[in-house]
Scaffold this motif. Structure first.
Motif, PDB file in Angstrom:
ATOM      1  N   ARG A  75       0.795  -1.228   0.000  1.00  0.00           N
ATOM      2  CA  ARG A  75       0.000   0.000   0.000  1.00  0.00           C
ATOM      3  C   ARG A  75       0.828   1.279   0.000  1.00  0.00           C
ATOM      4  NH1 ARG A  75      -4.871  -1.579   4.303  1.00  0.00           N
ATOM      5  NH2 ARG A  75      -5.745  -3.264   3.043  1.00  0.00           N
ATOM      6  N   LEU A  76       2.136   1.159   0.145  1.00  0.00           N
ATOM      7  CA  LEU A  76       2.959   2.348   0.284  1.00  0.00           C
ATOM      8  C   LEU A  76       4.151   2.292  -0.662  1.00  0.00           C
ATOM      9  CD1 LEU A  76       3.015   2.563   4.192  1.00  0.00           C
ATOM     10  CD2 LEU A  76       1.551   3.868   2.642  1.00  0.00           C
ATOM     11  N   ASP A  77       4.640   3.485  -1.005  1.00  0.00           N
ATOM     12  CA  ASP A  77       5.835   3.599  -1.837  1.00  0.00           C
ATOM     13  C   ASP A  77       6.572   4.851  -1.385  1.00  0.00           C
ATOM     14  OD1 ASP A  77       7.795   3.706  -3.709  1.00  0.00           O
ATOM     15  OD2 ASP A  77       6.497   3.710  -5.460  1.00  0.00           O
ATOM     16  N   PHE A  78       7.714   4.664  -0.688  1.00  0.00           N
ATOM     17  CA  PHE A  78       8.463   5.784  -0.133  1.00  0.00           C
ATOM     18  C   PHE A  78       9.846   5.853  -0.757  1.00  0.00           C
ATOM     19  CE2 PHE A  78       5.607   4.917   3.558  1.00  0.00           C
ATOM     20  CZ  PHE A  78       4.941   6.142   3.546  1.00  0.00           C
ATOM     21  N   ARG A  79      10.391   7.046  -0.770  1.00  0.00           N
ATOM     22  CA  ARG A  79      11.755   7.288  -1.219  1.00  0.00           C
ATOM     23  C   ARG A  79      12.527   7.986  -0.085  1.00  0.00           C
ATOM     24  NH1 ARG A  79       9.091   5.248  -4.840  1.00  0.00           N
ATOM     25  NH2 ARG A  79       9.387   5.448  -7.081  1.00  0.00           N
ATOM     26  N   ASP A  80      13.844   7.809  -0.087  1.00  0.00           N
ATOM     27  CA  ASP A  80      14.713   8.512   0.868  1.00  0.00           C
ATOM     28  C   ASP A  80      14.213   8.342   2.303  1.00  0.00           C
ATOM     29  OD1 ASP A  80      16.226   9.441  -1.288  1.00  0.00           O
ATOM     30  OD2 ASP A  80      14.900  11.163  -1.544  1.00  0.00           O
ATOM     31  N   VAL A  81      14.120   7.098   2.744  1.00  0.00           N
ATOM     32  CA  VAL A  81      13.605   6.775   4.076  1.00  0.00           C
ATOM     33  C   VAL A  81      14.751   6.781   5.090  1.00  0.00           C
ATOM     34  CG1 VAL A  81      12.459   5.017   5.471  1.00  0.00           C
ATOM     35  CG2 VAL A  81      11.750   5.403   3.091  1.00  0.00           C
ATOM     36  N   VAL A  82      14.503   7.410   6.236  1.00  0.00           N
ATOM     37  CA  VAL A  82      15.462   7.395   7.342  1.00  0.00           C
ATOM     38  C   VAL A  82      14.722   7.005   8.614  1.00  0.00           C
ATOM     39  CG1 VAL A  82      17.057   8.733   8.762  1.00  0.00           C
ATOM     40  CG2 VAL A  82      16.914   9.175   6.297  1.00  0.00           C
ATOM     41  N   LEU A  83      15.240   6.000   9.302  1.00  0.00           N
ATOM     42  CA  LEU A  83      14.706   5.591  10.603  1.00  0.00           C
ATOM     43  C   LEU A  83      15.871   5.521  11.575  1.00  0.00           C
ATOM     44  CD1 LEU A  83      12.447   4.511  12.443  1.00  0.00           C
ATOM     45  CD2 LEU A  83      12.971   2.216  11.606  1.00  0.00           C
ATOM     46  N   ASP A  84      15.805   6.341  12.616  1.00  0.00           N
ATOM     47  CA  ASP A  84      16.882   6.419  13.600  1.00  0.00           C
ATOM     48  C   ASP A  84      16.261   6.405  14.986  1.00  0.00           C
ATOM     49  OD1 ASP A  84      19.151   6.851  15.076  1.00  0.00           O
ATOM     50  OD2 ASP A  84      19.859   8.561  13.909  1.00  0.00           O
ATOM     51  N   GLY A  85      16.540   5.342  15.745  1.00  0.00           N
ATOM     52  CA  GLY A  85      15.931   5.260  17.066  1.00  0.00           C
ATOM     53  C   GLY A  85      16.657   4.276  17.960  1.00  0.00           C
ATOM     54  N   GLN A  86      16.135   4.151  19.166  1.00  0.00           N
ATOM     55  CA  GLN A  86      16.746   3.246  20.126  1.00  0.00           C
ATOM     56  C   GLN A  86      15.746   2.823  21.194  1.00  0.00           C
ATOM     57  OE1 GLN A  86      19.720   5.080  22.693  1.00  0.00           O
ATOM     58  NE2 GLN A  86      18.880   7.105  22.285  1.00  0.00           N
ATOM     59  N   VAL A  87      16.017   1.669  21.768  1.00  0.00           N
ATOM     60  CA  VAL A  87      15.322   1.213  22.973  1.00  0.00           C
ATOM     61  C   VAL A  87      16.351   1.227  24.083  1.00  0.00           C
ATOM     62  CG1 VAL A  87      14.140  -0.701  24.092  1.00  0.00           C
ATOM     63  CG2 VAL A  87      13.704  -0.213  21.669  1.00  0.00           C
ATOM     64  N   ARG A  88      16.082   1.993  25.119  1.00  0.00           N
ATOM     65  CA  ARG A  88      17.045   2.151  26.205  1.00  0.00           C
ATOM     66  C   ARG A  88      16.281   2.307  27.521  1.00  0.00           C
ATOM     67  NH1 ARG A  88      22.180   0.924  25.783  1.00  0.00           N
ATOM     68  NH2 ARG A  88      22.128   1.954  23.745  1.00  0.00           N
ATOM     69  N   ASP A  89      16.703   1.552  28.537  1.00  0.00           N
ATOM     70  CA  ASP A  89      16.078   1.625  29.866  1.00  0.00           C
ATOM     71  C   ASP A  89      14.572   1.382  29.797  1.00  0.00           C
ATOM     72  OD1 ASP A  89      18.569   2.249  30.967  1.00  0.00           O
ATOM     73  OD2 ASP A  89      18.279   4.390  30.594  1.00  0.00           O
ATOM     74  N   GLY A  90      14.160   0.451  28.921  1.00  0.00           N
ATOM     75  CA  GLY A  90      12.751   0.085  28.842  1.00  0.00           C
ATOM     76  C   GLY A  90      11.883   1.033  28.053  1.00  0.00           C
ATOM     77  N   ALA A  91      12.472   2.045  27.423  1.00  0.00           N
ATOM     78  CA  ALA A  91      11.697   3.046  26.682  1.00  0.00           C
ATOM     79  C   ALA A  91      12.103   3.048  25.222  1.00  0.00           C
ATOM     80  CB  ALA A  91      11.900   4.428  27.286  1.00  0.00           C
ATOM     81  N   LEU A  92      11.146   3.392  24.364  1.00  0.00           N
ATOM     82  CA  LEU A  92      11.384   3.488  22.920  1.00  0.00           C
ATOM     83  C   LEU A  92      11.495   4.954  22.538  1.00  0.00           C
ATOM     84  CD1 LEU A  92      11.414   2.390  19.988  1.00  0.00           C
ATOM     85  CD2 LEU A  92       8.913   2.509  20.044  1.00  0.00           C
ATOM     86  N   HIS A  93      12.608   5.301  21.902  1.00  0.00           N
ATOM     87  CA  HIS A  93      12.822   6.668  21.419  1.00  0.00           C
ATOM     88  C   HIS A  93      13.130   6.595  19.922  1.00  0.00           C
ATOM     89  CE1 HIS A  93      13.255   7.776  25.670  1.00  0.00           C
ATOM     90  NE2 HIS A  93      14.107   6.766  25.772  1.00  0.00           N
ATOM     91  N   VAL A  94      12.210   7.050  19.101  1.00  0.00           N
ATOM     92  CA  VAL A  94      12.451   7.148  17.662  1.00  0.00           C
ATOM     93  C   VAL A  94      12.755   8.616  17.376  1.00  0.00           C
ATOM     94  CG1 VAL A  94      11.549   6.736  15.351  1.00  0.00           C
ATOM     95  CG2 VAL A  94      10.878   5.237  17.242  1.00  0.00           C
ATOM     96  N   ASP A  95      14.029   8.920  17.226  1.00  0.00           N
ATOM     97  CA  ASP A  95      14.443  10.307  17.062  1.00  0.00           C
ATOM     98  C   ASP A  95      14.085  10.864  15.686  1.00  0.00           C
ATOM     99  OD1 ASP A  95      15.644  10.311  19.630  1.00  0.00           O
ATOM    100  OD2 ASP A  95      17.351   9.228  18.793  1.00  0.00           O
ATOM    101  N   THR A  96      14.112   9.993  14.672  1.00  0.00           N
ATOM    102  CA  THR A  96      13.819  10.461  13.320  1.00  0.00           C
ATOM    103  C   THR A  96      13.050   9.402  12.550  1.00  0.00           C
ATOM    104  OG1 THR A  96      15.863  11.764  13.244  1.00  0.00           O
ATOM    105  CG2 THR A  96      14.776  11.319  11.155  1.00  0.00           C
TER     106      THR A  96
END
Length: 529
Positions: A258-279
């Motif tokens: 259903r999707l078509d993306f270009r120039d995808v960036v995913l930058d994140g982390q799981v730390r101390d039990g929490a999810l942080h998706v910065d970008t």
């Protein structure tokens, strides 16, 4: 099995076995050559050289293995049941003490090929590995099946290295071609409590259609059954406390059903039990979205915060041709939301924040497009016919502008107005509420013709259309004014009526209602902040 048990060896396979070889021994060296044997269906040939003894023992192996069926060599399990494909392997290896050196392993599995080279430390307990692996499989599904997931019928070409120990290992610069996908990745893993995982990936193209089945229309099915639209899905939040994860992914193209993306960036982390998706940064022919997500445990519940912006967003159904996408209106998005909970229903029922969508000119189908289908399904056509009678004589609707202004307060979506839209013929104004906990809704829609006088199009526009019910079963409610008076008699018109001449709503009368609504909304947000 019977033969070896007489020598105290238990658990050997109950298979017919024969072997012949030439054995030469002198000093501390033994050479076994011209080996030719069978173990059930497995045929093996080659030579073995031994030197020394105990910890000083070294061995050199040169062997060939052949079997008519892989499924007779490997036991079928729920995760993987091997297929009946032939196996042929050439092995050149040596061992010194507990170190195994694989000079080369070349194996053919059906039409697929596998190459392995490298070393294994402490072969009995595998304390470390340094291996280079290359595989070329024309059809993954031809190798076997699984009860737990669908093995895709696509080619696989993979090459990379594996180093480390069972407690800490890394997969380095693995180049992969899977179906239409091409990517390279590195993964570092360290055991412990919590686990520590670091992933870096770069993809020229990632096509999820090769590995994922086409999704079923669950929303439509729920509506047909009169059930709730929002699924009861719980998130595995306990998993977040069991690992530390750092992930950085860049993709030139990401494609799904259903999707078509270009120039995808995913930058994140799981730390101390929490999810942080910065970008989260997604670009494509349907627009650009960038945002961030934070999901962490609070004092009494999990807390979710998200901030997204979008531009040039085009809402079209999957598979629409490029010429259709080009004429659709494009929109900008501003969304700042927060919620609590560990499940989808719980999170949606506690949403707080604001979302603003606004856009310009374009043409949409008379059924309303993809967003109408998501929320109202076939009901969209009935609703649009009531609000805009021009859909009965036109295949498309010319949008001049539209503004959607939504406030979220503990799971209740409201707007006053929620929508201001101008088409080629109408000004449309909607206000109302949707309760995401109960899924009940009540929306009133007012319209006014932009041109025409007399008993023409302007006289058959319904200024009072009300939608009530639930997301799964919305209904139109007709007001007392939804009649057409002719010759002193009231004639029902199915929601169409003469325009109320005294209507003074400034959005309906405004020549530029979207600009006015957007300015008013921004002023209200600024004053409330």
């Amino acid at each position: 099995e019977a033969f070896l048990s007489g020598f105290g060896v238990e658990g050997a396979p109950a298979l017919p076995t024969d072997i012949s070889a030439r054995v030469e021994h002198g000093g501390d060296e033994t050479r076994i050559s011209d080996i030719d044997g069978h173990l059930g269906d497995l045929e093996f040939t080659g030579s073995l050289g031994l030197k020394g003894s105990g910890e000083e023992l070294t061995a050199v192996v040169d062997a060939a293995l052949r079997a008519p069926r892989l499924d007779r060599l490997l036991t079928a399990r729920p995760a993987f049941a091997p297929a009946a494909v032939p196996v042929d392997a050439q092995i050149a290896a040596s061992m010194s003490g507990s170190r195994l050196e694989l000079t080369s392993v070349n194996a053919t599995l059906g039409e697929g090929r596998l190459f392995v080279q490298g070393a294994v430390e402490n072969i009995r307990a595998i304390s470390g590995v340094d291996l280079r692996v290359k595989a070329d499989i024309p059809d993954l599904a031809a190798l076997g099946d699984s009860e737990r997931f669908a093995i895709p019928a696509v080619p696989l070409d993979i090459e990379g290295s594996i180093t480390g120990s069972p407690d800490a290992w890394s997969v380095n610069n693995v180049r992969t071609v899977l179906g239409n996908s091409r990517f390279q990745a590195s993964v570092r893993y360290a055991s412990g409590d919590p686990l520590d995982i670091d992933v870096e990936a770069r993809a020229e193209r990632l096509d999820l259609r090769d590995v994922l089945p086409e999704p079923e229309p669950r929303i439509a099915a729920a509506k047909q059954a009169g059930d709730r639209v929002i699924p009861d899905v719980e998130f595995p939040v306990d998993l977040l406390s069991s690992l530390n994860l750092r992930i950085r992914v860049e993709m030139d193209q990401l494609v799904s059903h259903r999707l078509d993306f270009r120039d995808v960036v995913l930058d994140g982390q799981v730390r101390d039990g929490a999810l942080h998706v910065d970008t989260i940064d997604l670009r494509g022919p349907r627009g650009h979205v960038v945002g961030e997500i934070d999901y962490r445990p609070g004092d009494d519940s999990w807390l979710l915060e998200s901030n997204f912006k979008g531009d040039s967003l085009v809402f079209v159904k999957p598979g629409e041709p490029e010429e259709v996408v080009k004429v659709r209106p494009s929109f900008e998005l501003e969304s700042n939301l927060s919620a609590r909970g560990t499940g989808l229903r719980e999170i949606l029922a506690s949403l707080d924040g604001r979302t603003l969508v606004h856009g310009g000119r374009g043409v949409v189908p008379d059924t309303g497009g993809v967003l109408w289908d998501v929320f109202f399904g076939d009901f969209a056509t009935q609703l649009l016919d009531a609000v805009n009678p021009f859909t009965r004589t036109q295949d498309t609707i010319r949008i001049r502008c539209a503004v959607v202004m939504l406030d979220f307060d503990d799971g209740i979506i409201s707007g006053d107005p929620a929508l201001v839209m101008q088409t080629g013929e109408l000004n449309i104004f909607a206000r109302g509420k949707i309760n995401l906990n109960s899924e009940k809704l009540e929306i009133s829609i007012n319209t006014a013709a932009r041109k025409g006088i007399g008993l023409g199009f302007s006289d058959i526009v319904s200024p009072y259309t009300i939608v009530r019910g639930t997301l799964a079963s919305p209904t139109l409610t007709l007001s007392e004014k939804d009649v057409l008076f002719r010759g002193g008699a009231a004639v029902a018109t199915g929601g169409l009526t003469i325009l109320a001449k005294g209507l003074k709503n400034r959005f309906l009368a405004d020549r530029k209602p979207c600009e006015t609504a957007l300015e008013t909304y921004r002023q209200a947000v600024e004053s409330s902040d």
